[in-house]
Design a protein around this motif. Sequence first.
Motif, PDB file in Angstrom:
ATOM      1  N   SER A 185       0.832  -1.209   0.000  1.00 42.95           N
ATOM      2  CA  SER A 185       0.000   0.000   0.000  1.00 42.95           C
ATOM      3  C   SER A 185       0.864   1.255   0.000  1.00 42.95           C
ATOM      4  O   SER A 185       0.560   2.250  -0.678  1.00 42.95           O
TER       5      SER A 185
ATOM      6  N   GLY B 136     -10.378  -3.521  -2.771  1.00 44.21           N
ATOM      7  CA  GLY B 136      -9.640  -2.293  -2.518  1.00 44.21           C
ATOM      8  C   GLY B 136      -8.560  -2.382  -1.473  1.00 44.21           C
ATOM      9  O   GLY B 136      -7.751  -1.456  -1.350  1.00 44.21           O
ATOM     10  N   ASP B 137      -8.525  -3.470  -0.691  1.00 42.48           N
ATOM     11  CA  ASP B 137      -7.463  -3.536   0.315  1.00 42.48           C
ATOM     12  C   ASP B 137      -6.180  -4.065  -0.315  1.00 42.48           C
ATOM     13  O   ASP B 137      -6.152  -4.460  -1.485  1.00 42.48           O
TER      14      ASP B 137
ATOM     15  N   SER C  21      -6.272  -7.601  -1.848  1.00 46.76           N
ATOM     16  CA  SER C  21      -7.042  -7.820  -3.076  1.00 46.76           C
ATOM     17  C   SER C  21      -6.139  -7.663  -4.301  1.00 46.76           C
ATOM     18  O   SER C  21      -6.366  -8.291  -5.339  1.00 46.76           O
ATOM     19  N   LYS C  22      -5.111  -6.823  -4.177  1.00 44.73           N
ATOM     20  CA  LYS C  22      -4.163  -6.630  -5.280  1.00 44.73           C
ATOM     21  C   LYS C  22      -3.131  -7.754  -5.317  1.00 44.73           C
ATOM     22  O   LYS C  22      -2.823  -8.301  -6.374  1.00 44.73           O
TER      23      LYS C  22
ATOM     24  N   ASN D  91     -16.595 -10.319  -3.010  1.00 52.45           N
ATOM     25  CA  ASN D  91     -16.145  -9.095  -2.348  1.00 52.45           C
ATOM     26  C   ASN D  91     -16.982  -8.864  -1.097  1.00 52.45           C
ATOM     27  O   ASN D  91     -18.182  -8.582  -1.187  1.00 52.45           O
TER      28      ASN D  91
END
Length: 330
Positions: free
Chosen positions: A90, A139-140, A143-144, A164
Motif C-alpha cells: 500500500s 480495494g485492500d 485484493s491486489k 467481495n
Amino acid sequence: MRSSVPVLLAALLLAVVGCGGAPAEQGKQVTLTLNWYPYGEHAPFYHGVKQGIFSKHGINLKIQAGQGSGKTVQAVGGGQTEFGWADTSSLLAAVDSGVPVKSLGVYLQTTPAAVQFFGDKGISKPADLKGKTVAVTAGDALSKTFGAFLKQNGLAEGDVQVQNIDPAGKIAAVIAGRADALVGYANDQGPIIQDKAGKPVSQLRFADFGLTYYSDGLLTSTALLDKDPDLVKRMVAATTEAWAEAEKNPAAAVEAIKDASAQLPPPAVVLDQFTATRALLHTAGTRGQAPGVNTEADWRATIELFARTGILAAAKEPSTYWAQHLAPKG
C-alpha cells in the motif's frame, strides 16, 4: 536543615524532568494509526506504552485503530496522524501516486498474506483453488496481491469465484460455508476462525508459493521527516525497543493489549496471533538483528516483485520509499 531544602528541590526537579525539559510521564503527544483494529500483531506497541518505553524516549503515544493500510497511508500523507502502521504494498503504490510518505522500517519482513480455509476443503496447493469461492475485501492491499499470487502460480483471477465482502464478513462467510476460503493475514484471521469454529484451519501462504515480500511497517510523512527528524528518530528507536521487548516476553505483550478494543479476540487467540507474528520479523539478511532493521537487497526484491506482477508500474530505487538514514540500525 534549611540549607538542604534547595538541594532537595533540585533533586525532585531532576526526577520529574524528561527529554527536552518535559515531564517524563508526558512527552510529546504523538498519534500512531494502525492498519486495522487492534489484534495480536499490534501487541508490541501497547507493551511499549505500558512498560514506559515510549515515554522514556519523550513520546506520549496515542494508538488508534485504522481501517485498512491504504487509508492509514493516506492519513499519514495528509498530516492527520504523525505515524502509521501499514502494509508495504500500500505504501509503495501510494508513493507512486504522489502521496508524500516514507517507510521508517518494515517489521514484518515475510508477508503473512495467505488463502485460509478449513482443512477438510481438499486444498493443498494453489491449483486446488480453481473453481473455489474465495472471499476478499475489494480495494485492500491483499485484493491486489491475491491477483499476483494467482498469476505467480499459473492461475487467472477468473479461475476462482471471488466474493467481495467486508473484513468481518469474510470470517463469517467461511465459517458458514458461503465461501470456501478467504484471503487475509495468517497471523490475524486464521487463529480467530479456528477459535470460533473449533476445527483446524489450513493455509496457502503467499510466501510459500513464490510471493515473498515485505509486509507491515512504520511510516511517516515527508513533511514530518523535514520538520522534526529528531521526533522521528525517537519514534523509530522506541518502536524497535518495544518490539524487541515484546519478542522476548510475548505473554506480557498480550497482557498489555487486552483492553485495547472491544473487538479483540480472547487472550489465547491474541497470543496465537502474536506468536505467528514473531515468526515474520526477519529475513535471512536480517536474522539476529533488531526488529525493523531492513536491507537494501530485501527492499529491492520487494519492489521488483511488485513491478513484475503489475502492482507497480516500474521498479524504482528503495530510497524513493524508504528513509534509510532514519531507519533502525543493526
